[in-house]
Scaffold this active site. Structure first.
Site, short mmCIF file in Angstrom:
data_model
loop_
_atom_site.label_atom_id
_atom_site.label_comp_id
_atom_site.label_asym_id
_atom_site.label_seq_id
_atom_site.Cartn_x
_atom_site.Cartn_y
_atom_site.Cartn_z
N LYS A 51 0.55 -4.95 8.98
CA LYS A 51 1.82 -4.52 8.37
C LYS A 51 2.50 -3.59 9.35
O LYS A 51 1.89 -2.63 9.83
CB LYS A 51 1.53 -3.81 7.05
CG LYS A 51 2.76 -3.28 6.35
CD LYS A 51 2.41 -2.90 4.92
CE LYS A 51 3.58 -2.27 4.19
NZ LYS A 51 3.82 -0.89 4.61
N CYS A 79 3.45 3.75 9.80
CA CYS A 79 3.65 5.13 9.33
C CYS A 79 4.71 5.85 10.18
O CYS A 79 4.59 5.91 11.40
CB CYS A 79 2.32 5.87 9.38
SG CYS A 79 2.45 7.53 8.75
N ASN A 96 9.30 -7.21 3.69
CA ASN A 96 9.17 -5.96 2.94
C ASN A 96 10.42 -5.11 3.16
O ASN A 96 10.91 -5.01 4.27
CB ASN A 96 7.91 -5.22 3.43
CG ASN A 96 7.74 -3.82 2.86
OD1 ASN A 96 7.44 -2.89 3.59
ND2 ASN A 96 7.92 -3.67 1.57
N PRO A 121 0.85 -1.19 0.00
CA PRO A 121 0.00 0.00 0.00
C PRO A 121 0.89 1.24 0.00
O PRO A 121 1.84 1.31 0.78
CB PRO A 121 -0.77 -0.12 1.33
CG PRO A 121 0.04 -1.06 2.18
CD PRO A 121 0.77 -1.96 1.24
N GLY A 133 7.19 -2.23 -2.67
CA GLY A 133 6.74 -0.84 -2.70
C GLY A 133 7.45 -0.01 -3.75
O GLY A 133 7.14 -0.08 -4.95
C1 LIG Z 1 5.02 7.13 -1.23
C2 LIG Z 1 4.82 6.07 -0.19
C3 LIG Z 1 3.60 5.92 0.43
C4 LIG Z 1 3.40 4.91 1.38
N1 LIG Z 1 2.16 4.74 1.92
C5 LIG Z 1 1.93 3.67 2.75
C6 LIG Z 1 0.63 3.37 3.21
O1 LIG Z 1 -0.36 4.03 2.89
N2 LIG Z 1 0.49 2.30 4.05
C7 LIG Z 1 1.56 1.53 4.44
O2 LIG Z 1 1.40 0.57 5.22
N3 LIG Z 1 2.80 1.78 3.98
C8 LIG Z 1 3.00 2.82 3.14
N4 LIG Z 1 4.25 3.02 2.63
C9 LIG Z 1 5.33 2.08 2.96
C10 LIG Z 1 5.40 0.96 1.92
O3 LIG Z 1 4.20 0.20 1.93
C11 LIG Z 1 6.59 0.02 2.20
O4 LIG Z 1 6.43 -0.53 3.48
C12 LIG Z 1 7.93 0.75 2.16
O5 LIG Z 1 7.99 1.61 1.03
C13 LIG Z 1 9.09 -0.23 2.14
O6 LIG Z 1 9.02 -1.07 1.03
P1 LIG Z 1 9.93 -0.83 -0.29
O7 LIG Z 1 11.36 -0.81 0.16
O8 LIG Z 1 9.58 -1.95 -1.19
O9 LIG Z 1 9.54 0.52 -0.81
C14 LIG Z 1 4.48 4.05 1.72
C15 LIG Z 1 5.72 4.21 1.10
C16 LIG Z 1 5.90 5.19 0.15
C17 LIG Z 1 7.25 5.32 -0.51
#
Ligand SMILES: Cc1cc2nc3c(=O)[nH]c(=O)nc-3n(C[C@H](O)[C@H](O)[C@H](O)COP(=O)(O)O)c2cc1C
Length: 398
Positions: free
Chosen positions: A165, A125, A227, A33, A251
């Protein structure tokens, strides 16, 4: 690729389907997400790529977060954010909340209105305006409150599976993921996803895959999803192998690269076929993304404005000059977009290199901002409880 600080020598090479409650997907991949990113348009685009190598669309695709309070208060925009397209099945909705009563009601509403097949709870968050009141990634520190929220969601969801999460904790001295995992398992959660960073780390440095391995060893009755820092299909396989995780959550790696889901589905199906788009092919994906955004917003201008933030990611690593990028970032209509895309040299082949590396948010570690005295106890005090309610007023992701 992410370095693992403590190698896990005997993690199995896992290529199993992923089961979340009644849903089983052959490709153990979840689109993370992301607030402002994973709306219906982007989810559909990722799903279209995932479907190239998988009969069940190559995984699960989670909505951007909505707050439980906004759903309960019938905010139209939040209900719109959980709107799913006809081909989006299962429908994975992410919910954020700090109060068990409100979370319970929001989950009941989602279920009564048949709006979700899977509900994911966000406890990750890192945004100061949320954590300063005790919400987001610092909430699991209050373990009894965390338990009540998760239990309320699971009870209200009935047959609809609930997942959690979370991050590793507030900082290295205040880790919460082990407790959170055991609590989640105990109260009937269908899977737990761990982002291998603390709140203090924000998006900086490297994700600690060893924490994912550790959680997998500890939590044995439900799937554990890893993740953090999956930039390619090979990274996803490596994470599964090194941590023993049951699935991966992807993500930033797919920002401007929705075809990563084709690569992931191929990799998990044992194929080494990878999408390596020419500039012309990237333009076609951008065009498709624009169409889907216009459909989703039912407003051409709004759709095109939303696309702007994706443009730099799409062309990362491709020879598209600053002036052109700037012009693409000011487009207002599909016709305008077409005109600009037509000026690019569509024959430019896939450049590799930068296209495949880290992208999106990074930054530096920032001391986690928490309410005064938050770390003193794992029980929620009445004063902290008071402030916590404000933590849901204004949030922006994980
Ligand atoms: C722009 C952005 C918005 C995000 N919004 C959410 C969110 O709404 N809910 C959530 O659980 N994590 C949110 N995340 C975190 C991601 O879900 C993920 O946990 C994080 O980016 C690490 O994974 P990655 O290294 O694959 O990016 C957000 C991350 C980014 C970069």
């Amino acid at each position: 690729m992410t370095a693992l600080q403590t190698p896990v020598a005997d993690a199995p090479a896992t290529r199993r389907p992923l089961t979340i409650g009644p849903h089983t997907v052959d490709t153990p991949v979840v689109l993370a997400p992301m607030a402002g990113i994973t709306n219906m348009a982007f989810r559909l685009l990722c799903r279209e790529f995932g479907a190239r190598h998988s009969a069940d669309d190559g995984g699960l695709y989670v909505s951007e977060m909505v707050t439980s309070r906004a759903l309960v208060e019938e905010h139209r925009e939040s209900w719109r954010l959980v709107t799913m397209g006809e081909r989006e099945r299962p429908r994975s909705v992410q919910l954020y909340g700090v109060d068990p009563v409100t979370v319970r009601r929001a989950v009941e509403m989602l279920v009564e209105r048949d709006r979700a097949d899977h509900i994911d709870l966000n406890f990750g968050c890192p945004v100061p305006k949320v954590t300063r009141r005790g919400g987001g990634g610092v909430l699991p520190w209050k373990s009894e409150l965390f338990t009540r929220i998760v239990r309320a969601a699971v009870d209200a969801a009935g047959e609809v599976p609930v997942t959690v999460k979370t991050r590793m904790g507030i900082d290295a001295d205040h880790l919460t993921y082990r407790d959170a995992g055991l609590i989640a398992q105990e109260v009937g959660v269908a899977a737990i996803a761990l982002h291998g960073r603390t709140v203090e780390q924000h998006y900086s440095g490297e994700a600690h895959w060893e924490a994912i391995a550790d959680l997998k060893q500890l939590v044995t009755d439900i799937p554990v999803l890893g993740n953090g820092d999956i930039w390619s299909a090979e990274d996803a396989l490596a994470m599964m192998d090194r941590t023993g995780a049951d699935g991966v959550v992807v993500g930033r790696g797919c920002q401007g690269r929705p075809w990563l889901f084709a690569d992931l589905a191929a990799a998990f199906a044992g194929s080494d076929e990878r999408v390596q788009p020419s500039l012309g092919e990237v333009c076609r994906v951008v065009r498709r993304h624009a169409e889907l955004l216009v459909e989703f917003f039912e407003d051409e201008g709004r759709g095109l404005r939303d696309l702007r933030k994706h443009v730099a990611w799409y062309f990362k690593g491709y020879p598209v000059g600053g002036r052109m990028r700037h012009r693409l970032a000011t487009m207002e209509s599909i016709a305008d977009l077409d005109e600009k895309l037509a000026e690019l040299d569509h024959s430019v082949p896939y450049p590799g290199g930068d296209v495949e590396g880290p992208r999106g948010r990074a930054g530096r570690p920032k001391r986690a901002i928490v309410p005064e005295g938050w770390m003193d106890s794992r029980e929620l005090s009445p004063e902290h409880s008071q402030r916590l309610h404000e933590a849901e007023l204004d949030t922006s992701g994980g």
